[in-house]
Design a protein around this motif. Structure first.
Motif, PDB file in Angstrom:
ATOM      1  N   ASN A  16       0.843  -1.196   0.000  1.00  0.00           N
ATOM      2  CA  ASN A  16       0.000   0.000   0.000  1.00  0.00           C
ATOM      3  C   ASN A  16       0.877   1.243   0.000  1.00  0.00           C
ATOM      4  N   ALA A  17       0.854   2.002  -1.087  1.00  0.00           N
ATOM      5  CA  ALA A  17       1.722   3.174  -1.214  1.00  0.00           C
ATOM      6  C   ALA A  17       1.393   4.236  -0.174  1.00  0.00           C
ATOM      7  N   GLN A  18       0.111   4.401   0.152  1.00  0.00           N
ATOM      8  CA  GLN A  18      -0.267   5.425   1.120  1.00  0.00           C
ATOM      9  C   GLN A  18       0.286   5.108   2.506  1.00  0.00           C
ATOM     10  N   GLU A  19       0.176   3.846   2.931  1.00  0.00           N
ATOM     11  CA  GLU A  19       0.710   3.456   4.238  1.00  0.00           C
ATOM     12  C   GLU A  19       2.239   3.509   4.246  1.00  0.00           C
ATOM     13  N   ASN A  20       2.843   3.117   3.139  1.00  0.00           N
ATOM     14  CA  ASN A  20       4.295   3.201   3.004  1.00  0.00           C
ATOM     15  C   ASN A  20       4.750   4.657   3.088  1.00  0.00           C
ATOM     16  N   ASP A 123       5.209  -3.190   6.408  1.00  0.00           N
ATOM     17  CA  ASP A 123       5.090  -4.383   5.574  1.00  0.00           C
ATOM     18  C   ASP A 123       5.891  -5.556   6.123  1.00  0.00           C
ATOM     19  N   GLY A 124       6.603  -5.358   7.241  1.00  0.00           N
ATOM     20  CA  GLY A 124       7.419  -6.418   7.804  1.00  0.00           C
ATOM     21  C   GLY A 124       8.830  -6.463   7.253  1.00  0.00           C
ATOM     22  N   LEU A 125       9.250  -5.415   6.538  1.00  0.00           N
ATOM     23  CA  LEU A 125      10.615  -5.334   6.031  1.00  0.00           C
ATOM     24  C   LEU A 125      11.602  -5.210   7.193  1.00  0.00           C
ATOM     25  N   GLY A 126      12.646  -6.038   7.197  1.00  0.00           N
ATOM     26  CA  GLY A 126      13.653  -5.995   8.244  1.00  0.00           C
ATOM     27  C   GLY A 126      14.614  -4.831   8.063  1.00  0.00           C
ATOM     28  N   LEU A 127      14.716  -3.975   9.088  1.00  0.00           N
ATOM     29  CA  LEU A 127      15.558  -2.784   9.057  1.00  0.00           C
ATOM     30  C   LEU A 127      16.390  -2.714  10.328  1.00  0.00           C
ATOM     31  N   ALA A 128      17.430  -1.901  10.300  1.00  0.00           N
ATOM     32  CA  ALA A 128      18.254  -1.688  11.487  1.00  0.00           C
ATOM     33  C   ALA A 128      18.812  -0.282  11.453  1.00  0.00           C
ATOM     34  N   LEU A 129      18.598   0.484  12.514  1.00  0.00           N
ATOM     35  CA  LEU A 129      19.292   1.755  12.665  1.00  0.00           C
ATOM     36  C   LEU A 129      20.677   1.466  13.209  1.00  0.00           C
ATOM     37  N   GLN A 130      21.712   2.020  12.584  1.00  0.00           N
ATOM     38  CA  GLN A 130      23.105   1.793  12.985  1.00  0.00           C
ATOM     39  C   GLN A 130      23.782   3.134  13.245  1.00  0.00           C
TER      40      GLN A 130
END
Length: 319
Positions: A16-20, A123-130
């Motif tokens: 969903n582009a709006q939620e993204n 969307d459940g994409l795995g991310l990490a702040l470094q």
């Protein structure tokens, strides 16, 4: 000597582009620097987020696929994306912010040799702040209209994680073809950087013997690495072909030129030029404010716009 300079951008799938749009501008405070469409399927939004000027190495891009199902995690895929922030204090700021927005995140930990905070997008994409090195922060173009204070804004793409069955095959592509250097690692986890880089363009590879990941919402489509100009892109095209990979050939995307290929594990790479760039390449269109199309698609603008849902402008702080 022709070299890979680091990351150019990285592209994912969203349902969903709006939620993204809401998550990356209102929660993460990134600037939406380009609203365009998938040039191979103009019924599909292609959104870019980055720093103030959409600088190479800061750009996250998303293809909207409303019919996308759940990603079935596995191997032979790009499995996490690092995003650099200025300091360890920034991690505390972001942990509190994620909790307030209900973002799925863990405790402060270490990832690829840096203090980090793992989290997922909508969307459940795995991310990490470094936490970034000091030199990284100097290159960042902060955005004065972001909802995030400048001292905690996301600087650029950090470590990109690839999980594969055949580590040595991927290592061969990175070191023998791209001239990356292995800076640490063992049989199951390895860290690479482009030759001559102290910190930019890190790729972390992990071994996993499993079924191939089945992509869906929150999966990564490809990683684009950066080269200087058209001449160098042509050079790397020859290198890819010499290695035995099938290339798309060089494609003019209007905002940059690039080519695509899959390495031996099936992970897709794009090699993309510095420019012309995402911001200021189309007269009369402010960065991310309206649909920006390559010139050859302008004749179909009305038809293309009719098939797309309008996107709200979110993420700017109140003035």
């Amino acid at each position: 000597m022709k070299t890979i300079l680091g990351h150019h951008h990285i592209s994912m799938l969203t349902k969903n582009a709006q939620e993204n749009n809401k998550f990356y501008t209102q929660v993460l405070g990134m600037r939406r620097v380009k609203v365009t469409v998938n040039q191979d399927d103009p019924s599909m939004y292609h959104l870019f987020y980055g720093d103030k000027n959409g600088s190479v190495g800061t750009e996250l891009s998303f293809f909207e696929m409303p019919m996308a199902g759940q990603t079935h995690r596995g191997t032979n895929a790009i499995t996490r994306i690092g995003l650099l922030v200025p300091s360890t204090e920034s991690l505390s700021f972001w942990k509190e912010r994620f909790d307030s927005f209900g973002v799925n995140s863990g405790p402060v930990t270490e990832y690829a040799g840096r203090h980090a905070l793992m989290f997922e997008d909508n969307d459940g994409l795995g991310l990490a702040l470094q936490v970034a090195d000091a030199k990284m922060a100097e290159r960042f173009d902060s955005w004065e209209d972001s909802v995030i204070p400048e001292e905690h804004q996301i600087i650029s793409i950090g470590t990109v994680e690839m999980t594969v069955r055949r580590m040595d095959k991927l290592e061969s592509s990175l070191t023998e073809m791209f001239d990356y250097v292995k800076v640490s690692g063992d049989e199951s986890v390895r860290l690479y950087r482009p030759a001559g880089s102290e910190f930019e363009g890190e790729i972390l590879t992990k071994f996993k013997d499993d079924k191939r990941e089945q992509p869906g919402r929150g999966s990564v489509h490809h990683l684009a690495v950066n080269v200087k100009n058209d001449e160098e892109l042509a050079y790397w095209h020859e290198k890819v072909m010499e290695k035995g990979f099938r290339s798309t050939g060089i494609i003019d995307r209007h905002f940059f030129k690039s080519l695509y290929f899959r390495e031996s594990n099936g992970i897709m790479f794009e090699i993309a030029t510095d420019g012309p760039g995402l911001v200021g390449t189309t007269a009369g269109i402010e960065a991310g404010e309206k649909l920006d199309l390559p010139p050859y698609m302008e004749v179909d603008r009305a038809e293309i716009e009719a098939k797309l849902s309008p996107l709200d402008m979110l993420g700017k702080k109140d003035k």
